[in-house]
Design an enzyme around this catalytic site. Sequence first.
Site, PDB file in Angstrom:
ATOM      1  N   ILE A  42      25.700 -16.647 -15.692  1.00  0.00           N
ATOM      2  CA  ILE A  42      25.748 -16.549 -14.231  1.00  0.00           C
ATOM      3  C   ILE A  42      25.008 -15.323 -13.704  1.00  0.00           C
ATOM      4  O   ILE A  42      24.901 -15.146 -12.489  1.00  0.00           O
ATOM      5  CB  ILE A  42      27.203 -16.515 -13.732  1.00  0.00           C
ATOM      6  N   GLY A  43      24.487 -14.494 -14.587  1.00  0.00           N
ATOM      7  CA  GLY A  43      23.762 -13.308 -14.143  1.00  0.00           C
ATOM      8  C   GLY A  43      23.088 -12.614 -15.301  1.00  0.00           C
ATOM      9  O   GLY A  43      23.506 -12.750 -16.462  1.00  0.00           O
ATOM     10  N   GLY A  51      20.740  -8.824 -16.103  1.00  0.00           N
ATOM     11  CA  GLY A  51      20.140  -7.578 -15.647  1.00  0.00           C
ATOM     12  C   GLY A  51      19.389  -6.899 -16.765  1.00  0.00           C
ATOM     13  O   GLY A  51      19.167  -7.472 -17.843  1.00  0.00           O
ATOM     14  N   THR A  52      19.007  -5.652 -16.511  1.00  0.00           N
ATOM     15  CA  THR A  52      18.241  -4.906 -17.503  1.00  0.00           C
ATOM     16  C   THR A  52      19.078  -4.544 -18.712  1.00  0.00           C
ATOM     17  O   THR A  52      18.584  -4.574 -19.842  1.00  0.00           O
ATOM     18  CB  THR A  52      17.680  -3.622 -16.861  1.00  0.00           C
ATOM     19  N   PHE A  53      20.353  -4.223 -18.481  1.00  0.00           N
ATOM     20  CA  PHE A  53      21.197  -3.733 -19.567  1.00  0.00           C
ATOM     21  C   PHE A  53      22.275  -4.714 -19.988  1.00  0.00           C
ATOM     22  O   PHE A  53      23.064  -4.392 -20.875  1.00  0.00           O
ATOM     23  CB  PHE A  53      21.862  -2.403 -19.147  1.00  0.00           C
ATOM     24  N   VAL A  67      25.635 -11.709 -18.016  1.00  0.00           N
ATOM     25  CA  VAL A  67      26.988 -12.073 -17.599  1.00  0.00           C
ATOM     26  C   VAL A  67      27.152 -13.578 -17.731  1.00  0.00           C
ATOM     27  O   VAL A  67      26.287 -14.351 -17.307  1.00  0.00           O
ATOM     28  CB  VAL A  67      27.260 -11.623 -16.142  1.00  0.00           C
ATOM     29  N   LYS A 108      30.757  -9.919 -19.574  1.00  0.00           N
ATOM     30  CA  LYS A 108      29.551  -9.099 -19.528  1.00  0.00           C
ATOM     31  C   LYS A 108      29.183  -8.642 -20.931  1.00  0.00           C
ATOM     32  O   LYS A 108      29.931  -7.898 -21.573  1.00  0.00           O
ATOM     33  CB  LYS A 108      29.765  -7.889 -18.611  1.00  0.00           C
ATOM     34  N   ASP A 125      24.062   2.193  -7.592  1.00  0.00           N
ATOM     35  CA  ASP A 125      23.359   0.914  -7.532  1.00  0.00           C
ATOM     36  C   ASP A 125      24.041  -0.026  -6.537  1.00  0.00           C
ATOM     37  O   ASP A 125      24.290  -1.197  -6.840  1.00  0.00           O
ATOM     38  CB  ASP A 125      23.302   0.271  -8.919  1.00  0.00           C
TER      39      ASP A 125
END
Length: 502
Positions: A66-67, A69-71, A74, A96, A183
């Site tokens: 569902i998601g 990012g860089t790090f 999810v 996550k 952020d």
Amino acid sequence: MSRIKGIEVKVQKEVLQTRKYGLNEILKKKNDDQNNSKDATEKHQIKELLHKLPRLDKIFEVHRKIGEGTFSSVYLGSLRQHAALPDSEKRWFAIKHLVPTAHPARIEHELRCLQDIGGKDHVIGVELCLRNLDTIVFIMPYIPHKKFSEYVGEMDAAELRQYMRALMIALRHVHSFGVIHRDVKPSNFLYDRDNRRYLLVDFGLAQRLCPAPEETPAPPPAHSNGIRKRPRDEEEASSAAKRVALDLSTGAPVACAAPPVPRCACAGAGGVCGACSARPPPRCACAGAGGVCGACSARPPPRCACAGAGGVCGACSARPPPRAPRAGTQGFRPPEVLLKYPHQTTAVDVWAAGVVLASALTARYPFFRAGDDVAALAELADLVGTEPLQRAAAALGRRVVTSSARRGLCLRKLAAWLRGQGAGQARGAGAEPGAPLCTRCRLPRNQCLCRDEIKKAEEFSAAQSVAGFPDAAFALAARLLDPDPRSRISAAAALAHPFLAD
């Protein structure tokens, strides 16, 4: 030749397919192939994650990604013991998975933030943490949400007030722990419109508040939530108090001060004697050590003869650039981050919240579109004006040089224009012959977006409404987007603003 022949055959085949099935069918087939490839990749990633972390597979059923990012990535998950229940009765979780290359100190810091801060005031908490070798996952609550771009133009004044109030409550709670989120943006503030639920997520870039070195205690700034700085002797007694929130360097911080300079007879006079002017600057004890003391980091750099000239001398070009935290998303970084000011505070998050409010008022997301720091500063100069930006830079020990002066834009006029209401309709239709012109931009008055000289941006009228929003909303945006972090409003003070007050 064989390669060219193969390309020609491929092109002829695509032309024949287009004639036979039509262009829409070909595009649909390509989209289906891309989606199938994406689904296959996600299934492979989930399978690999469960293989590396068997305990996760025993407790949870991982459904889809569902998601990303860089790090981290999810995934959506649910308990295996609830597999027989309908989806409406299941308890959903956000799983996550942190990338294995993440620094252990960063992972530990994020976990501590979730444990200590999360779970209340619209801040996400953590239910469980699982680890096997270099595979680490955080199990957190999940709420259904949509992208900010899908509803940013649909929010009315009441909904925007609730949204911003929930964001400020979350930031006030985070800042009360002396933590900067760093952020803040719509994708990290989840919003369930159906149930009016909010969650501030992603503490992967969060930092502890690092007090600036000062000789004498001073009252806390507006964005410090009333927390006074500790006395110098108390700071020296505890080395952990002077540690930056997420210091990943191997060398220990150096605590020292420049040695005292012998007092000359010219001290306090109107000039400097020849002996003092020829004397080299005092060498600090931190020279050659593994860090820089607070006195040296706060000392302004010496002014070179090339300052203000059309070029940079060799000595200045060889000088190492200033080091400061720069974590965050482009378009939400405040002036102090763009100018690499080392002593940043919770005002960083407040500025980002102001960008979110400006996006909602103007129905434009993203609000800033610069690709680098220099272009971002140019966008800020267009919005707030070059004079306020230069004053803020001077207060931070920096200098901003521009080729032309900008008055700044009126956010009220900009919102009315972008939403097609009021003066914005006349701007698109063109000006009438003989219409009065603005003395600054030389555009007709009904097309001018210049800031009003008479009324300050933070002043508002309770009876006035602009583009469907009360005038107080624009006044709050002006306080949140103050280029000077020292005078920028805090999250706690923003909750008492007339736009957000109950």
